[in-house]
Design a protein around this motif. Structure first.
Motif, PDB file in Angstrom:
ATOM      1  N   MET A   1      42.688  42.279  48.192  1.00 28.86           N
ATOM      2  CA  MET A   1      41.230  42.014  48.286  1.00 28.86           C
ATOM      3  C   MET A   1      40.409  42.427  46.991  1.00 28.86           C
ATOM      4  O   MET A   1      40.613  43.732  46.668  1.00 28.86           O
ATOM      5  CB  MET A   1      40.253  42.485  49.606  1.00 28.86           C
ATOM      6  N   ARG A   2      39.799  41.616  46.267  1.00 34.61           N
ATOM      7  CA  ARG A   2      39.201  42.082  45.210  1.00 34.61           C
ATOM      8  C   ARG A   2      38.014  43.123  45.557  1.00 34.61           C
ATOM      9  O   ARG A   2      37.519  43.107  46.548  1.00 34.61           O
ATOM     10  CB  ARG A   2      38.520  40.938  44.249  1.00 34.61           C
ATOM     11  N   ASN A   3      37.294  43.689  44.696  1.00 35.38           N
ATOM     12  CA  ASN A   3      36.416  45.036  44.771  1.00 35.38           C
ATOM     13  C   ASN A   3      35.059  44.377  44.314  1.00 35.38           C
ATOM     14  O   ASN A   3      34.597  44.515  43.352  1.00 35.38           O
ATOM     15  CB  ASN A   3      36.876  46.104  44.169  1.00 35.38           C
ATOM     16  N   THR A   4      34.283  43.473  45.479  1.00 29.56           N
ATOM     17  CA  THR A   4      33.278  42.982  44.971  1.00 29.56           C
ATOM     18  C   THR A   4      32.080  43.412  46.111  1.00 29.56           C
ATOM     19  O   THR A   4      32.404  43.818  47.148  1.00 29.56           O
ATOM     20  CB  THR A   4      33.336  41.375  45.260  1.00 29.56           C
ATOM     21  N   GLU A   5      30.925  43.343  45.490  1.00 26.20           N
ATOM     22  CA  GLU A   5      29.707  43.698  46.423  1.00 26.20           C
ATOM     23  C   GLU A   5      29.364  42.438  46.956  1.00 26.20           C
ATOM     24  O   GLU A   5      29.117  41.281  46.337  1.00 26.20           O
ATOM     25  CB  GLU A   5      28.581  44.236  45.756  1.00 26.20           C
ATOM     26  N   ARG A   6      29.210  41.968  48.410  1.00 25.68           N
ATOM     27  CA  ARG A   6      28.671  40.752  48.850  1.00 25.68           C
ATOM     28  C   ARG A   6      27.100  40.743  49.215  1.00 25.68           C
ATOM     29  O   ARG A   6      26.493  41.834  49.910  1.00 25.68           O
ATOM     30  CB  ARG A   6      29.672  40.502  50.050  1.00 25.68           C
ATOM     31  N   TYR A   7      26.521  39.818  48.628  1.00 18.90           N
ATOM     32  CA  TYR A   7      24.995  39.664  49.176  1.00 18.90           C
ATOM     33  C   TYR A   7      24.624  38.361  49.725  1.00 18.90           C
ATOM     34  O   TYR A   7      24.617  37.297  49.199  1.00 18.90           O
ATOM     35  CB  TYR A   7      24.033  39.831  47.923  1.00 18.90           C
TER      36      TYR A   7
ATOM     37  N   GLU B   1      26.409  33.193  50.162  1.00 15.86           N
ATOM     38  CA  GLU B   1      26.487  34.508  49.691  1.00 15.86           C
ATOM     39  C   GLU B   1      26.812  34.307  48.114  1.00 15.86           C
ATOM     40  O   GLU B   1      26.927  33.610  47.674  1.00 15.86           O
ATOM     41  CB  GLU B   1      27.477  35.630  50.218  1.00 15.86           C
ATOM     42  N   TYR B   2      26.516  35.459  47.376  1.00 15.80           N
ATOM     43  CA  TYR B   2      26.899  35.854  45.941  1.00 15.80           C
ATOM     44  C   TYR B   2      27.649  37.086  46.110  1.00 15.80           C
ATOM     45  O   TYR B   2      27.395  37.912  46.864  1.00 15.80           O
ATOM     46  CB  TYR B   2      25.995  35.446  45.135  1.00 15.80           C
ATOM     47  N   ARG B   3      28.557  37.337  45.230  1.00 16.31           N
ATOM     48  CA  ARG B   3      29.328  38.619  45.012  1.00 16.31           C
ATOM     49  C   ARG B   3      29.366  38.894  43.519  1.00 16.31           C
ATOM     50  O   ARG B   3      29.448  38.231  42.637  1.00 16.31           O
ATOM     51  CB  ARG B   3      30.802  38.120  45.435  1.00 16.31           C
ATOM     52  N   LEU B   4      29.297  40.231  43.326  1.00 17.40           N
ATOM     53  CA  LEU B   4      29.283  40.825  42.137  1.00 17.40           C
ATOM     54  C   LEU B   4      30.624  41.930  42.136  1.00 17.40           C
ATOM     55  O   LEU B   4      30.707  42.467  43.095  1.00 17.40           O
ATOM     56  CB  LEU B   4      28.086  41.670  41.796  1.00 17.40           C
TER      57      LEU B   4
ATOM     58  N   PRO C   1      35.673  38.086  39.631  1.00 19.15           N
ATOM     59  CA  PRO C   1      35.065  39.516  39.619  1.00 19.15           C
ATOM     60  C   PRO C   1      35.698  40.474  40.480  1.00 19.15           C
ATOM     61  O   PRO C   1      36.413  39.873  41.466  1.00 19.15           O
ATOM     62  CB  PRO C   1      33.642  39.223  40.191  1.00 19.15           C
ATOM     63  N   GLY C   2      35.685  41.788  40.171  1.00 19.48           N
ATOM     64  CA  GLY C   2      36.275  42.710  41.055  1.00 19.48           C
ATOM     65  C   GLY C   2      37.715  43.148  40.913  1.00 19.48           C
ATOM     66  O   GLY C   2      38.330  43.527  41.713  1.00 19.48           O
ATOM     67  N   ILE C   3      38.241  42.782  39.612  1.00 21.62           N
ATOM     68  CA  ILE C   3      39.651  43.093  39.434  1.00 21.62           C
ATOM     69  C   ILE C   3      39.622  44.304  38.419  1.00 21.62           C
ATOM     70  O   ILE C   3      38.796  44.381  37.516  1.00 21.62           O
ATOM     71  CB  ILE C   3      40.378  41.957  38.960  1.00 21.62           C
TER      72      ILE C   3
END
Length: 169
Positions: A1-7, A101-104, A123-125
């Motif tokens: 899984m990619r390292n993203t923050e979920r909102y 949601e959006y992810r950063l 994102p998150g790679i």
């Protein structure tokens, strides 16, 4: 899984709510800077624009080819090491807007990395030092140091050890 923050978002889809997540004038400024950089053939000028106006971290002797599209909303989340090449028409995303949601996520590209033309980085790679990403690759997970990857979805074609063995033979 990619390292993203979920909102999570409520109501309409996340993209419809974009200006609740990023200021409108930031997007306007970033769009103008990115369009100028995409069309300039002067690599030092591109790097200066990216660092000065977008807050990207870029190592010395790194080259962005023509038409590279960096993230318009969160370019400050992109870091590229020294002496790397980002190929023609590559897209580097630090965000993704979904329905609910959006992810950063940060995008970290190491030193002496080669990204082939028309690739997309999600994102998150992280792409490890010395890695090679084949043209047209969708980078949906991190790439180990020295690996040669390609395809959609991305697969490891050669590990660092396999590449080194081939170079010796």
């Amino acid at each position: 899984m990619r390292n993203t923050e979920r909102y999570p978002v409520k109501g309409s889809n996340a993209l419809w709510q974009i200006y609740k997540t990023v200021p409108f004038w930031k997007v306007v400024k970033n769009f103008a800077v990115i369009q100028l950089a995409r069309y300039t053939p002067f690599i030092p000028m591109k790097n200066w624009l990216y660092k000065t106006f977008l807050g990207m971290k870029i190592g010395s002797e790194t080259a962005f080819a023509l038409m590279v599209m960096v993230d318009i909303m969160f370019p400050e989340r992109i870091k590229v090491g020294k002496n790397s090449i980002i190929g023609y028409n590559t897209t580097i995303l630090a965000h993704e807007y979904l329905i609910d949601e959006y992810r950063l996520g940060d995008v970290v590209i190491g030193n002496k990395v080669m990204i082939g033309a028309n690739s997309t980085l999600l994102p998150g790679i992280t792409i490890g030092d010395g890695a090679i990403v084949s043209a047209g690759t969708l980078v949906h997970k991190s790439v180990p140091e020295g690996a040669f990857v390609g395809g959609n979805p991305m697969k490891i074609i050669y590990s660092k050890e396999e590449r080194e063995a081939q170079e010796l033979s």
